[in-house]
Scaffold this motif. Structure first.
Motif, PDB file in Angstrom:
ATOM      1  N   VAL A  90      11.749  -1.288 -30.056  1.00  0.00           N
ATOM      2  CA  VAL A  90      10.356  -1.695 -30.254  1.00  0.00           C
ATOM      3  C   VAL A  90       9.748  -0.830 -31.350  1.00  0.00           C
ATOM      4  N   ILE A  91       8.737  -1.378 -32.008  1.00  0.00           N
ATOM      5  CA  ILE A  91       8.032  -0.635 -33.051  1.00  0.00           C
ATOM      6  C   ILE A  91       6.702  -0.181 -32.467  1.00  0.00           C
ATOM      7  N   PRO A  92       6.603   1.091 -32.063  1.00  0.00           N
ATOM      8  CA  PRO A  92       5.368   1.544 -31.415  1.00  0.00           C
ATOM      9  C   PRO A  92       4.164   1.582 -32.348  1.00  0.00           C
ATOM     10  N   ASP A  93       4.417   1.762 -33.643  1.00  0.00           N
ATOM     11  CA  ASP A  93       3.328   1.852 -34.613  1.00  0.00           C
ATOM     12  C   ASP A  93       3.625   0.899 -35.774  1.00  0.00           C
ATOM     13  N   PRO A  94       3.285  -0.395 -35.613  1.00  0.00           N
ATOM     14  CA  PRO A  94       3.634  -1.371 -36.659  1.00  0.00           C
ATOM     15  C   PRO A  94       2.874  -1.122 -37.953  1.00  0.00           C
ATOM     16  N   CYS A  95       3.458  -1.589 -39.024  1.00  0.00           N
ATOM     17  CA  CYS A  95       2.824  -1.499 -40.340  1.00  0.00           C
ATOM     18  C   CYS A  95       1.532  -2.310 -40.347  1.00  0.00           C
TER      19      CYS A  95
END
Length: 386
Positions: free
Chosen positions: A191-196
Motif C-alpha cells: 500500500v502507498i501510505p502517502d500518495p503523490c
C-alpha cells in the motif's frame, strides 16, 4: 535463523531513515517481478519489502535491534494447517488456478486511436504533420512511483505482501481454501501510505503533447499508422501502449481515387472530340505546399474520341504504398452536343451531314447490331434476286 533486515537492504545498523528508504526504493525496483524475470525475484521483492516495513517503523526497529521479533512471531506464507488447499488440487489437475503472489503496480498502458483528416494530395504523395495528442504521461513529481516525495510503498498489513487472502470453507472432504485478491491493497501486496499529490498514487497524469507524424506516400482512406510507444503510459509509470493514427481523406473537387489510380471526368465540345485536342489538367501534386514540379498534366485526346471513352495517362496516379512506381491517371471523356445553334452553325452542320451522308442516319442498337431498316432492305434484295 533470524532474518537480518539490515543485510537484506544492504545498509549498516546505524543507517538513517533516509538511507534505509533509498536502499529500499533501489532494491524494490531491482527485484520487482515486472522488471526482473529471475525465478527468485518475487521472493526477494517480498523480503526487501518486509525489511523496509520493519526498519522504517521506529518501534519495530527498536524491538529488532534488541533481539526481539518485531513480527510478533507470525510467519507470512506458512502452511494452511490441517485440511487441504483447493488451489493445490486445481494446480495438480489444471495448473495454476488462483492468485499467486502480488500483482504489479507497473502495467502496460492502453493503445490509443486518433483520426486525422488529410487532403487527397497529402495521402497520395505523403506529408509531415504536427499532432497534438492528449494521453496519460508519467507523473514528473513522483517519477511514476505514485508515492509522495521520498516515501515508498510498504507491505500490506492485511495480506502481508501476498496480494491475496485465504478463504476457508468446510466440506465433507475437509477444509477447502481459496485465494481472493486482498481488499486492502487490491492485490498489489503493498500500500502507498502517502500518495503523490499530483497523480493521487496512479504514477501518471493526463497531458497534451506534440508529435511529428510522417505520412508515407500511398496511404488511403482508413489506413492506420502505428506509432510504437506513443500511446497511454501504464499505471505505476508502466510502459506505454501504441498510438494508431487512422487516416481520413477529404473529397477532392476534381480527382477521385480507385486503388492506385486517379480518376477524373472532362467534358469536351463535339468538334474537339471529333478533331482531337490536347488538354492541360491541373496536377494533384500542385496541391502540396512544397510542390516544385510541373503544375499540370498533359492529356492527348485522339481524333474521333467517343463520349464515355477513357484516356489513360501512365504513371500519373498514386505512388504504391508497398511497391515501386505509381498508378495511372484515367480521364473519362464526356462529349457535349451543342444545344443552341445560330443560322450559320446550323447550315455548316447540314453541309457536314450531307457530305457524310447522314441526313437520315440509321440508329444502331449495338456495335454489331444492324438496324431494322437495314435488315428489311436485305430481305427485299434477296426476294428480287430470286
Amino acid at each position: 535463523m533470524a532474518t537480518d533486515y539490515y543485510a537484506t537492504l544492504g545498509v549498516d545498523r546505524s543507517a538513517t531513515p533516509e538511507e534505509i528508504k533509498k536502499a529500499y526504493r533501489r532494491l524494490a525496483r531491482q527485484f520487482h517481478p515486472d522488471v526482473n524475470d529471475a525465478p527468485d525475484a518475487s521472493e526477494k521483492f517480498k523480503e526487501v519489502s518486509q525489511a523496509y516495513e520493519i526498519l522504517s517503523d521506529p518501534q519495530k526497529r527498536q524491538v529488532f535491534d534488541r533481539g526481539g521479533d518485531p513480527t510478533g512471531g507470525q510467519r507470512g506464507g506458512a502452511g494452511f494447517g490441517q485440511g487441504f488447499s483447493f488451489d493445490d488440487i486445481m494446480d495438480a489437475f489444471f495448473g495454476q488456478s488462483g492468485p499467486r503472489g502480488p500483482r504489479s503496480r507497473i502495467q502496460r498502458g492502453q493503445d490509443a486511436l486518433l483520426r486525422l483528416e488529410v487532403e487527397l494530395a497529402e495521402a497520395a504523395f505523403g506529408v509531415t504533420q504536427e499532432l497534438k495528442v492528449d494521453t496519460a504521461v508519467v507523473c514528473e513529481v513522483c517519477d511514476g512511483s505514485g508515492a509522495h516525495e521520498d516515501s515508498a510503498p510498504v507491505v500490506c498489513g492485511t495480506c502481508r505482501g501476498q496480494g491475496a487472502i485465504q478463504h476457508v470453507q468446510r466440506s465433507l472432504l475437509g477444509d477447502i481454501r481459496t485465494a481472493r485478491p486482498c481488499p486492502t491493497c487490491q492485490g498489489f501486496g503493498s500500500v502507498i501510505p502517502d500518495p503523490c499529490r499530483e497523480c493521487e498514487g496512479e504514477g501518471r497524469v493526463r497531458a497534451r503533447r506534440n508529435l511529428t507524424l510522417t505520412i508515407p506516400a500511398g496511404v488511403d482512406h482508413g489506413t492506420r499508422i502505428q506509432l510504437s510507444g506513443e500511446g497511454e503510459i501504464g499505471p505505476g509509470g508502466g510502459p506505454a501502449g501504441d498510438l494508431y493514427v487512422e487516416i481520413q481523406v477529404r473529397r477532392h473537387p476534381v480527382y477521385s481515387r480507385s486503388g492506385d489510380h486517379l480518376e477524373c471526368q472532362v467534358t469536351l465540345p463535339m468538334t474537339a472530340a471529333a478533331l482531337g485536342t490536347t488538354l492541360d489538367l491541373p496536377s494533384l501534386k500542385a496541391d502540396l505546399e512544397e510542390h516544385d514540379g510541373p503544375e499540370g498534366v498533359t492529356v492527348d485526346i485522339e481524333p474521333g474520341t467517343q463520349s464515355g471513352q477513357v484516356v489513360v495517362v501512365r504513371g500519373e496516379g498514386v505512388p504504391r504504398l508497398r511497391g515501386i512506381g505509381a498508378g495511372d491517371l484515367r480521364v473519362t471523356v464526356v462529349v457535349e452536343t451543342p444545344g443552341k445553334l445560330d443560322d450559320e452553325q446550323r447550315e455548316l452542320l447540314h453541309r457536314l451531314a450531307t457530305i457524310r451522308d447522314e441526313q437520315r442516319p440509321e440508329a444502331r442498337l449495338g456495335a454489331t447490331h444492324r438496324s431494322v431498316f437495314g435488315r428489311m432492305k436485305d430481305a427485299f434484295r434477296a426476294g428480287a434476286g430470286e
